[in-house]
Design a protein around this motif. Structure first.
Motif, short mmCIF file in Angstrom:
data_model
loop_
_atom_site.label_atom_id
_atom_site.label_comp_id
_atom_site.label_asym_id
_atom_site.label_seq_id
_atom_site.Cartn_x
_atom_site.Cartn_y
_atom_site.Cartn_z
N LYS A 151 60.63 45.63 53.28
CA LYS A 151 60.56 44.63 54.35
C LYS A 151 61.30 43.36 53.96
O LYS A 151 61.94 42.71 54.80
N ARG A 152 61.25 43.00 52.67
CA ARG A 152 61.89 41.76 52.20
C ARG A 152 63.28 42.00 51.62
O ARG A 152 63.95 41.05 51.20
N GLY A 153 63.73 43.24 51.58
CA GLY A 153 65.04 43.54 51.04
C GLY A 153 65.12 43.39 49.54
O GLY A 153 66.18 43.06 49.00
N ILE A 154 64.06 43.66 48.84
CA ILE A 154 64.02 43.52 47.38
C ILE A 154 64.44 44.85 46.77
O ILE A 154 63.88 45.91 47.07
N VAL A 155 65.44 44.79 45.88
CA VAL A 155 65.90 46.00 45.19
C VAL A 155 65.66 45.90 43.69
O VAL A 155 65.77 46.91 42.97
N LYS A 156 65.38 44.70 43.20
CA LYS A 156 65.07 44.51 41.79
C LYS A 156 63.71 43.81 41.67
O LYS A 156 63.44 42.86 42.38
N LEU A 157 62.93 44.31 40.73
CA LEU A 157 61.57 43.80 40.58
C LEU A 157 61.19 43.82 39.11
O LEU A 157 61.54 44.78 38.39
N ASP A 178 38.36 48.59 48.92
CA ASP A 178 39.58 48.03 49.48
C ASP A 178 39.92 48.77 50.77
O ASP A 178 39.97 50.00 50.80
N THR A 179 40.23 48.02 51.84
CA THR A 179 40.52 48.62 53.13
C THR A 179 41.74 49.53 53.06
O THR A 179 41.78 50.58 53.70
N TYR A 180 42.72 49.13 52.26
CA TYR A 180 43.97 49.87 52.19
C TYR A 180 43.99 50.89 51.06
O TYR A 180 44.97 51.56 50.86
N GLY A 181 42.89 50.98 50.30
CA GLY A 181 42.87 51.93 49.19
C GLY A 181 43.36 51.28 47.91
O GLY A 181 44.18 50.37 47.94
N CYS A 182 42.88 51.76 46.79
CA CYS A 182 43.23 51.13 45.52
C CYS A 182 43.74 52.12 44.50
O CYS A 182 43.76 51.82 43.31
N THR A 183 44.09 53.32 44.89
CA THR A 183 44.59 54.28 43.93
C THR A 183 46.02 53.90 43.55
O THR A 183 46.68 53.10 44.21
N GLN A 184 46.48 54.49 42.48
CA GLN A 184 47.83 54.17 42.00
C GLN A 184 48.90 54.49 43.06
O GLN A 184 49.81 53.68 43.28
N MET A 185 48.76 55.62 43.75
CA MET A 185 49.77 56.00 44.72
C MET A 185 49.74 55.07 45.93
O MET A 185 50.80 54.67 46.45
N GLN A 186 48.56 54.70 46.38
CA GLN A 186 48.47 53.80 47.53
C GLN A 186 49.01 52.42 47.19
O GLN A 186 49.70 51.79 48.00
N THR A 187 48.69 51.94 45.99
CA THR A 187 49.21 50.64 45.56
C THR A 187 50.73 50.69 45.47
O THR A 187 51.43 49.74 45.89
N LEU A 188 51.27 51.80 44.94
CA LEU A 188 52.71 51.95 44.81
C LEU A 188 53.40 51.94 46.18
O LEU A 188 54.46 51.32 46.36
N ASN A 189 52.82 52.58 47.16
CA ASN A 189 53.41 52.60 48.49
C ASN A 189 53.36 51.24 49.16
O ASN A 189 54.28 50.88 49.91
N ARG A 190 52.31 50.48 48.90
CA ARG A 190 52.26 49.13 49.46
C ARG A 190 53.36 48.25 48.85
O ARG A 190 53.97 47.43 49.53
N ILE A 191 53.63 48.44 47.54
CA ILE A 191 54.73 47.70 46.89
C ILE A 191 56.07 48.11 47.51
O ILE A 191 56.95 47.27 47.79
N ARG A 192 56.25 49.41 47.75
CA ARG A 192 57.49 49.90 48.34
C ARG A 192 57.73 49.30 49.72
O ARG A 192 58.83 48.83 50.05
N LEU A 193 56.69 49.31 50.58
CA LEU A 193 56.84 48.78 51.93
C LEU A 193 57.15 47.28 51.90
O LEU A 193 57.98 46.80 52.68
N ALA A 194 56.50 46.54 50.98
CA ALA A 194 56.76 45.11 50.88
C ALA A 194 58.19 44.84 50.44
O ALA A 194 58.87 43.93 50.96
N CYS A 195 58.70 45.62 49.47
CA CYS A 195 60.06 45.43 48.98
C CYS A 195 61.09 45.79 50.06
O CYS A 195 62.10 45.07 50.25
#
Length: 489
Positions: free
Chosen positions: A396-402, A377-394
């Motif tokens: 950017k979209r103003g999501i506080v509940k998931l 995976d270009t962006y990495g697939c470890t748990q921490m990298q996946t978690l940071n991608r979720i954080r940035l997406a939330c």
């Protein structure tokens, strides 16, 4: 974008050959077990087959009871086979049988015996002729090493000697003479045949030395005399008798082959087995060769043990066959199984974001192949990298509940992983709840609708494309947004 399923890029499944091969070689333990099992099965089958063949040959030979007529027919066939082999060997090595009878190269030498008593003259002459005709000259040539590559019988037929009988007037003069005081002479001819003129000339020179050496022995045994070479003549002639001899030998060989074929075609299986063992012949299908091999094995005391090479051949075929069989089954399951295989496949097939794959703790650290696959995976697939991608997406979209929703029950490791992710997101101001087996648990539907944002939790090899389609249809019908997906590897 697909017209029926807005969340899918295409309806056609795309297969990545690199992923297929990587997944196949990751199964090296299963491949090894399958190959060894197949090799063991085929090796055992080959050993049993070889043992049964040997036992069958033994029991078959023990149970052969031929009648007197059948045994005589087999004996005649064996004798004919032996005669045919001898004739084939003779035709193959005999120079005389290979000559052109219309262009026969020969050298004829005329020898004179003189200074001998008349009563001993015939004895002396016949001594030389007997030496040439009955193998003495051939032995001497072979002993000298000049014709060492030629068989004695084939060499002897190239050398001949003869004397002429005198006419009536000469005999009358001889009888009128005083035999007690008469010293006379005798003539004989020595004929050398060669495959060419050079060979005939060379053998003629060798024979001169041989006769010169033999002359001393004749003097001691038959009487004093003098042997003189009168003349030598080389010629090329057409020999009708040689032509007839060659024709008779080849016709005899053809006749023997025809007769032997007719005899063996009429044999029963028992007769054929006895004939093959006695004559040592082989047939086209190799059955006789197997029987001969078994017979030789019996003579060496190893009759009860099948051929190791045959067992090894079956073992190697089992290894190769086991690998191919597992590869065929694995490829079939890979192609026809509906389960999600990798994050790359999800990204190619769906429009929603796939944040990455999460190798579970305790697995990827021991399995380097899984870790290597995750690093593609270009962006990495470890748990921490996946978690940071979720954080940035939330953010950017103003999501506080998931709500992290899975369509299957989570394992203990997966639950712990999701709890750790929820704790970390909470520190970043994002509240994440976990709903396992969400499609079947109606109690959490209201909670998911209230949250309004879903994180799909999938498991490679467990979550199917149909499960994702059903979940996405449910979320779209209830106006629940799918923020993305994560995949447990």
């Amino acid at each position: 974008m697909n017209g029926q399923y807005l969340w899918k890029r295409t309806e056609d499944a795309e297969f990545d050959l690199a992923e297929l091969l990587c997944g196949f070689f990751m199964q090296w333990k299963q491949i090894t077990v399958c190959a060894l099992a197949a090799a063991l099965i085929l090796g055992t089958a080959g050993w049993i087959k070889g043992r049964n063949v040997l036992e069958g040959i033994e029991s078959g030979k023990e149970g052969m009871n031929l009648t007197e007529a059948e045994a005589q027919a087999v004996e005649d066939a064996v004798w004919l086979e032996s005669e045919m082999r001898g004739l084939e060997t003779y035709l193959e090595h005999s120079i005389l049988m290979q000559l052109d009878p219309y262009h026969k190269n020969k050298t004829v030498m005329l020898y004179c015996i003189k200074d001998a008593e008349s009563k001993k003259l015939q004895t002396i002459t016949e001594s030389y002729i007997n030496f040439v005709l009955n193998g003495g000259a051939a032995d001497a040539l072979l002993k000298n090493g000049n014709s060492e590559k030629m068989d004695k019988s084939c060499l002897a037929e190239l050398i001949s000697a003869y004397s002429k009988t005198y006419s009536f007037p000469y005999q009358t003069v001889m009888n009128a003479a005083d035999e007690s005081s008469l010293v006379t002479e005798s003539l004989f001819y020595l004929e050398i045949t060669g495959k060419d003129a050079e060979m005939a000339e060379k053998m003629a020179l060798e024979m001169q030395n041989v006769l010169k050496a033999y002359s001393g022995e004749v003097k001691r045994s038959a009487g004093e005399h003098k042997l003189t070479l009168v003349s030598s003549m080389e010629s090329v002639t057409a020999d009708s008798s040689l032509l007839a001899q060659q024709h008779d030998k080849k016709a005899a060989l053809i006749s023997n082959k025809t007769n032997l074929r007719g005899m063996t075609d009429a044999f029963s299986k028992e007769q054929m087995a006895v004939y093959m063992e006695s004559a040592g012949v082989k047939s086209d299908d190799g059955q006789e060769e197997m029987q001969i091999s078994a017979s030789e094995t019996a003579e060496s005391g190893e009759r009860s043990s099948p051929d190791f090479r045959s067992v090894l051949k079956y073992f190697l075929l089992g290894l190769i066959g086991g690998i191919f069989a597992y590869g065929f089954v694995y490829t079939g399951l890979y192609i026809f199984r509906d389960a999600v295989k990798s994050t790359g496949e999800m990204k190619r097939l769906y429009t929603f974001p796939v944040y990455g794959g999460i190798p579970l703790e305790g697995r990827h650290s021991k399995n380097k192949a899984v870790l290597l696959a995750s690093q593609q995976d270009t962006y990495g697939c470890t748990q921490m990298q996946t978690l940071n991608r979720i954080r940035l997406a939330c953010q950017k979209r103003g999501i506080v509940k998931l709500c992290a929703a899975s369509g299957f029950p989570l394992s203990a490791q997966e639950k712990k992983c999701m709890e750790n992710m929820a704790d970390q997101l909470k520190e970043w101001g994002i509240s994440m709840t976990v709903a396992e087996n969400a499609g079947m648990d109606t109690k959490v539907w209201d909670s998911m609708a209230e949250t309004g944002n879903i994180l799909l939790v999938c498991r490679a090899g467990r979550t199917t494309h149909r499960m994702i389609d059903d979940a996405m249809s449910f979320y779209m019908e209830n106006e629940i947004a799918v923020s993305g997906a994560v995949l447990f590897i």
